[in-house]
Design an enzyme around this catalytic site. Structure first.
Site, mmCIF file in Angstrom:
data_model
loop_
_atom_site.group_PDB
_atom_site.id
_atom_site.type_symbol
_atom_site.label_atom_id
_atom_site.label_comp_id
_atom_site.label_asym_id
_atom_site.label_seq_id
_atom_site.Cartn_x
_atom_site.Cartn_y
_atom_site.Cartn_z
ATOM 1 N N SER A 1 0.862 -1.369 0.000
ATOM 2 C CA SER A 1 -0.305 -0.457 -0.206
ATOM 3 C C SER A 1 1.085 1.957 -0.024
ATOM 4 O O SER A 1 1.881 1.574 1.000
ATOM 5 C CB SER A 1 -0.856 0.016 1.363
ATOM 6 N N TYR B 1 -1.777 0.028 10.824
ATOM 7 C CA TYR B 1 -1.889 -0.476 9.362
ATOM 8 C C TYR B 1 -0.393 -0.212 8.303
ATOM 9 O O TYR B 1 0.056 -1.030 7.666
ATOM 10 C CB TYR B 1 -3.026 0.136 8.632
HETATM 11 N N1 LIG Z 1 -9.119 -0.372 -0.839
HETATM 12 C C1 LIG Z 1 -7.077 0.375 -0.740
HETATM 13 O O1 LIG Z 1 -7.589 1.394 -1.007
HETATM 14 C C2 LIG Z 1 -6.135 -0.450 -0.738
HETATM 15 C C3 LIG Z 1 -5.339 0.393 -0.666
HETATM 16 C C4 LIG Z 1 -3.788 -0.317 -0.609
HETATM 17 C C5 LIG Z 1 -3.875 -1.773 -0.159
HETATM 18 N N2 LIG Z 1 -4.515 -2.371 0.068
HETATM 19 C C6 LIG Z 1 -4.992 -3.204 -0.375
HETATM 20 O O2 LIG Z 1 -5.393 -4.307 -0.615
HETATM 21 C C7 LIG Z 1 -6.033 -5.640 0.224
HETATM 22 C C8 LIG Z 1 -7.010 -5.930 -0.312
HETATM 23 O O3 LIG Z 1 -7.935 -4.770 0.317
HETATM 24 P P1 LIG Z 1 -9.258 -4.587 -0.543
HETATM 25 O O4 LIG Z 1 -9.616 -3.261 -0.452
HETATM 26 O O5 LIG Z 1 -9.895 -4.510 -1.616
HETATM 27 O O6 LIG Z 1 -10.430 -4.620 1.024
HETATM 28 P P2 LIG Z 1 -11.753 -5.863 1.155
HETATM 29 O O7 LIG Z 1 -11.439 -5.537 2.645
HETATM 30 O O8 LIG Z 1 -12.669 -5.523 0.402
HETATM 31 O O9 LIG Z 1 -10.774 -7.204 0.941
HETATM 32 C C9 LIG Z 1 -10.212 -8.176 1.661
HETATM 33 C C10 LIG Z 1 -10.405 -9.222 1.516
HETATM 34 O O10 LIG Z 1 -8.815 -9.669 3.159
HETATM 35 C C11 LIG Z 1 -9.628 -11.321 3.249
HETATM 36 N N3 LIG Z 1 -9.492 -11.280 5.180
HETATM 37 C C12 LIG Z 1 -9.704 -10.729 5.883
HETATM 38 N N4 LIG Z 1 -8.741 -11.090 6.880
HETATM 39 C C13 LIG Z 1 -8.672 -12.388 6.542
HETATM 40 C C14 LIG Z 1 -7.380 -13.188 7.089
HETATM 41 N N5 LIG Z 1 -7.419 -13.912 8.227
HETATM 42 N N6 LIG Z 1 -8.019 -14.685 6.158
HETATM 43 C C15 LIG Z 1 -7.666 -14.691 4.767
HETATM 44 N N7 LIG Z 1 -8.319 -13.556 4.016
HETATM 45 C C16 LIG Z 1 -8.665 -12.055 4.656
HETATM 46 C C17 LIG Z 1 -11.207 -10.444 3.890
HETATM 47 O O11 LIG Z 1 -12.041 -12.194 3.392
HETATM 48 C C18 LIG Z 1 -11.401 -9.917 2.466
HETATM 49 O O12 LIG Z 1 -11.607 -10.881 1.018
HETATM 50 C C19 LIG Z 1 -5.346 -5.174 1.380
HETATM 51 O O13 LIG Z 1 -4.615 -6.182 1.975
HETATM 52 C C20 LIG Z 1 -5.475 -3.925 1.634
HETATM 53 O O14 LIG Z 1 -4.830 -3.447 2.971
HETATM 54 C C21 LIG Z 1 -6.365 -1.435 -0.492
#
Ligand SMILES: NC(=O)c1ccc[n+]([C@@H]2O[C@H](COP(=O)([O-])OP(=O)(O)OC[C@H]3O[C@@H](n4cnc5c(N)ncnc54)[C@H](O)[C@@H]3O)[C@@H](O)[C@H]2O)c1
Length: 255
Positions: A140, A153
């Site tokens: 991220s 985070y």
């Molecule tokens: N959305 C953003 O702006 C953003 C920005 C930078 C990085 N990210 C990263 O992208 C990745 C995906 O996030 P997202 O935004 O799609 O969020 P999201 O909440 O839609 O997806 C998160 C996923 O992780 C899974 N998860 C959570 N805890 C878990 C566990 N203990 N075991 C297995 N699976 C688990 C959830 O079930 C879900 O499928 C994450 O690593 C997040 O930190 C997101």
């Protein structure tokens, strides 16, 4: 550019960025195992994607070593040798240092860092057994900026970036290790960060979009396109690289 025929595991593959990646990988002819703790969503996604390609949902909490081991074995049993693993499962939590406790550590560091390490521990031998492969980690921009009230985070994502570099050198020539570093992407996690504010989510998104050089938030598909490239053979010389996908956010001068 092809990932057709590859067997790819996506953790956190049933929501947001991971779901978009699963959809894109299948669209390009890969077999995909989606892993997460979202049983109902996983089963529904498997049923939908199985109509267009080879898709399987495996329930897995990435903080639990026995479940991660079973995930890798399950993916091999489903579609044969594993060619790529996308460590994308992520958890978010906020608070200052004074709010810190074991619960936020176990949730955020547990899923983001321990989860990625366990996935690497059990996934890398499978990739090597397949004759080599790719480990892709979702980091991220939070690794590089201090989001207010997001110390754990941000620290977890900085740790993941260090992990990418270390694994990339440890396994160079055997397994490529790369990262995608998203900026602000429209997903359920982003919506959750907006809860409790005094404005509707769409208004908050519009405000944030005005501060991003390209004047829009990212879509999960923006990350999926880059992820598909990084997993492809055409990216074979890319190792230890973390690709920022933030519409220019980090490039913007702070004045
Ligand atoms: N959305 C953003 O702006 C953003 C920005 C930078 C990085 N990210 C990263 O992208 C990745 C995906 O996030 P997202 O935004 O799609 O969020 P999201 O909440 O839609 O997806 C998160 C996923 O992780 C899974 N998860 C959570 N805890 C878990 C566990 N203990 N075991 C297995 N699976 C688990 C959830 O079930 C879900 O499928 C994450 O690593 C997040 O930190 C997101």
């Amino acid at each position: 550019m092809s990932i057709a025929g590859k067997n790819i595991i996506v953790t956190g593959g049933t929501s947001g960025i991971g779901e978009a990646c699963a959809r894109e990988f299948i669209r390009r002819g890969a077999s995909v195992v989606m892993a997460s703790i979202q049983q109902a969503e996983g089963e529904a996604l498997e049923a939908e994607l199985a109509t267009i390609g080879r898709a399987r949902f495996i329930s897995c909490d990435v903080t639990q070593e026995d479940q991660v081991r079973a995930l890798i074995e399950g993916a091999q049993a489903a579609f044969g040798p594993v060619h790529a693993i996308h460590c994308n499962a992520g958890a978010w939590g906020q608070g200052t240092a004074e709010d810190f406790d074991d619960a936020i550590w176990n949730k955020v560091m547990g899923v983001n860092v321990k989860g990625a390490l366990l996935t690497a521990k059990h996934g890398i031998p499978a990739l090597r057994a397949a004759g080599g492969g790719v480990l892709l980690v979702t980091t991220s921009v939070a690794a590089h900026v201090g989001f207010p009230r997001h110390a754990v985070y941000c620290a977890s994502k900085a740790a993941l970036e260090a992990l990418v570099r270390c694994l990339a050198t440890d396994y160079a020539g055997l397994v490529r290790v790369v990262g995608v570093s998203p900026g602000t992407i429209k997903t359920p996690m982003l919506a959750a960060t907006c809860e409790g504010w005094d404005k509707p989510v769409e208004e908050l998104y519009a405000e944030v979009a005005r501060k991003i050089p390209v004047r829009r938030l990212g879509e999960p598909e923006d990350i999926a396109q880059a992820a598909a490239f990084l997993l492809s053979d055409e990216a074979s010389y890319i190792n230890g690289t973390i690709l920022t996908l933030d519409g220019g956010t980090l490039a913007l001068p702070p004045w």
